[in-house]
Design a protein around this motif. Structure first.
Motif, PDB file in Angstrom:
ATOM      1  N   LEU A 131       0.823  -1.204   0.000  1.00 34.23           N
ATOM      2  CA  LEU A 131       0.000   0.000   0.000  1.00 34.23           C
ATOM      3  C   LEU A 131       0.865   1.266   0.000  1.00 34.23           C
ATOM      4  N   GLY A 132       1.960   1.250   0.743  1.00 39.70           N
ATOM      5  CA  GLY A 132       2.829   2.413   0.786  1.00 39.70           C
ATOM      6  C   GLY A 132       3.396   2.763  -0.569  1.00 39.70           C
ATOM      7  N   ASP A 133       3.737   1.741  -1.373  1.00 45.69           N
ATOM      8  CA  ASP A 133       4.258   1.998  -2.715  1.00 45.69           C
ATOM      9  C   ASP A 133       3.175   2.541  -3.636  1.00 45.69           C
ATOM     10  N   VAL A 134       1.964   2.050  -3.484  1.00 48.56           N
ATOM     11  CA  VAL A 134       0.867   2.529  -4.328  1.00 48.56           C
ATOM     12  C   VAL A 134       0.602   4.005  -4.045  1.00 48.56           C
ATOM     13  N   VAL A 135       0.559   4.374  -2.763  1.00 48.43           N
ATOM     14  CA  VAL A 135       0.280   5.760  -2.386  1.00 48.43           C
ATOM     15  C   VAL A 135       1.431   6.678  -2.798  1.00 48.43           C
ATOM     16  N   ALA A 136       2.672   6.234  -2.593  1.00 47.63           N
ATOM     17  CA  ALA A 136       3.837   7.070  -2.895  1.00 47.63           C
ATOM     18  C   ALA A 136       4.251   6.991  -4.354  1.00 47.63           C
ATOM     19  N   ARG A 137       3.588   6.145  -5.145  1.00 44.65           N
ATOM     20  CA  ARG A 137       3.919   5.955  -6.555  1.00 44.65           C
ATOM     21  C   ARG A 137       5.381   5.521  -6.711  1.00 44.65           C
ATOM     22  N   THR A 138       5.722   4.474  -5.968  1.00 41.50           N
ATOM     23  CA  THR A 138       7.050   3.892  -6.034  1.00 41.50           C
ATOM     24  C   THR A 138       6.926   2.389  -6.254  1.00 41.50           C
ATOM     25  N   MET A 139       8.041   1.734  -6.500  1.00 42.16           N
ATOM     26  CA  MET A 139       8.079   0.289  -6.577  1.00 42.16           C
ATOM     27  C   MET A 139       9.488  -0.182  -6.255  1.00 42.16           C
ATOM     28  N   VAL A 140       9.586  -1.427  -5.805  1.00 40.60           N
ATOM     29  CA  VAL A 140      10.876  -2.028  -5.487  1.00 40.60           C
ATOM     30  C   VAL A 140      11.253  -2.949  -6.632  1.00 40.60           C
ATOM     31  N   VAL A 141      12.456  -2.776  -7.156  1.00 36.81           N
ATOM     32  CA  VAL A 141      12.891  -3.536  -8.324  1.00 36.81           C
ATOM     33  C   VAL A 141      14.204  -4.239  -8.017  1.00 36.81           C
ATOM     34  N   HIS A 142      14.485  -5.249  -8.823  1.00 32.25           N
ATOM     35  CA  HIS A 142      15.778  -5.910  -8.754  1.00 32.25           C
ATOM     36  C   HIS A 142      16.813  -5.053  -9.479  1.00 32.25           C
ATOM     37  N   VAL A 143      17.981  -4.911  -8.870  1.00 30.39           N
ATOM     38  CA  VAL A 143      19.075  -4.194  -9.510  1.00 30.39           C
ATOM     39  C   VAL A 143      19.683  -5.105 -10.561  1.00 30.39           C
ATOM     40  N   ALA A 144      19.892  -4.565 -11.767  1.00 27.36           N
ATOM     41  CA  ALA A 144      20.466  -5.375 -12.839  1.00 27.36           C
ATOM     42  C   ALA A 144      21.836  -5.881 -12.440  1.00 27.36           C
ATOM     43  N   ASP A 145      22.080  -7.164 -12.713  1.00 25.22           N
ATOM     44  CA  ASP A 145      23.370  -7.776 -12.410  1.00 25.22           C
ATOM     45  C   ASP A 145      24.379  -7.370 -13.466  1.00 25.22           C
ATOM     46  N   ARG A 146      25.382  -6.619 -13.033  1.00 27.83           N
ATOM     47  CA  ARG A 146      26.404  -6.147 -13.967  1.00 27.83           C
ATOM     48  C   ARG A 146      27.646  -7.029 -13.989  1.00 27.83           C
ATOM     49  N   GLY A 147      27.708  -8.001 -13.102  1.00 24.25           N
ATOM     50  CA  GLY A 147      28.840  -8.904 -13.088  1.00 24.25           C
ATOM     51  C   GLY A 147      30.151  -8.210 -12.761  1.00 24.25           C
ATOM     52  N   HIS A 148      30.644  -8.432 -11.543  1.00 26.11           N
ATOM     53  CA  HIS A 148      31.907  -7.862 -11.090  1.00 26.11           C
ATOM     54  C   HIS A 148      31.906  -6.340 -11.166  1.00 26.11           C
TER      55      HIS A 148
END
Length: 227
Positions: free
Chosen positions: A137-154
């Motif tokens: 609910l907090g993300d919906v209200v704040a218009r945010t989301m939690v995402v995976h950080v792209a793996d850049r390898g080393h």
């Protein structure tokens, strides 16, 4: 629950794919942050206990800052990541993929008081399971989301290159292919990079290493990195 991908389009017409994090990695990140906060409070309680009543006042101030200021400060100052999120490869971003700001971080964390109800983050879990991008609910209200950080390898990322506009307008699928090449260039041998750059020679007008550099420069421009 399987993680999903949210695709958004920038004003330049570039399609960005945001891999939304599900409730399991988010819960693990929260537990890591909870352990860190408990450790800070425990150490502070022993130190301030030596100061008597004055120490109690300082302890209460620190307790408030650790419980409420910890996630907001880290998310706003540390590129959307608390120590727990960084350990799990997660990041908080705005719904359009932009970095999260102070107000959005404050609002999403303030809404934890609702997400926790009636116990054990029940409302937050129900919302994340119902939402296509696993937002509480907090993300919906704040218009945010939690995402995976792209793996850049080393720690590698897109090779640096000066931004350069493409000589002709590109279709969205062409932009996506070019950006994908730039993001994966570090995984390819120089020979493979030049081979792929040769396919785009009609666009760049160049072959070999110069063609690779030209593609990387156009990718930087498509991503809005004009400097």
């Amino acid at each position: 629950m399987l993680d999903t991908v949210r695709e958004i389009h920038t004003p330049e017409g570039v399609a960005l794919r945001l891999p939304a994090a599900g409730p399991v990695p988010r819960a693990l990140a929260w537990l890591i942050d909870l352990a860190i906060r408990f450790a800070l409070v425990f150490i502070a309680s022993m130190a301030f206990g030596l100061l008597g009543s004055a120490g109690m006042g300082l302890y209460l101030v620190l307790l408030f800052l650790v419980l409420w200021g910890y996630p907001v400060a880290f998310e706003a100052l540390w590129h959307g990541q608390t120590p727990g999120k960084r350990a799990l490869g997660l990041r908080v971003v705005a719904a359009d993929g932009a970095p999260v700001g102070w107000m959005a971080s404050f609002l999403r964390n303030l809404m934890r008081t609702v997400d926790m109800l009636p116990f054990g983050y029940a409302f937050g879990l129900a919302a994340s399971l119902a939402d296509p991008w696993s937002r509480r609910l907090g993300d919906v209200v704040a218009r945010t989301m939690v995402v995976h950080v792209a793996d850049r390898g080393h720690g590698a990322g897109m090779p640096p290159a000066p931004a350069q506009a493409p000589p002709v307008p590109l279709q969205p699928d062409e932009q996506a292919a070019l950006i994908a090449f730039a993001e994966r260039a570090w995984t390819l041998t120089p020979q493979r990079q030049e081979e792929l750059a040769g396919i785009a020679a009609p666009l760049t007008g160049r072959q070999g290493p110069v063609g690779v550099d030209r593609l990387l420069a156009i990718a930087q421009w498509l991503l809005g990195r004009r400097a």
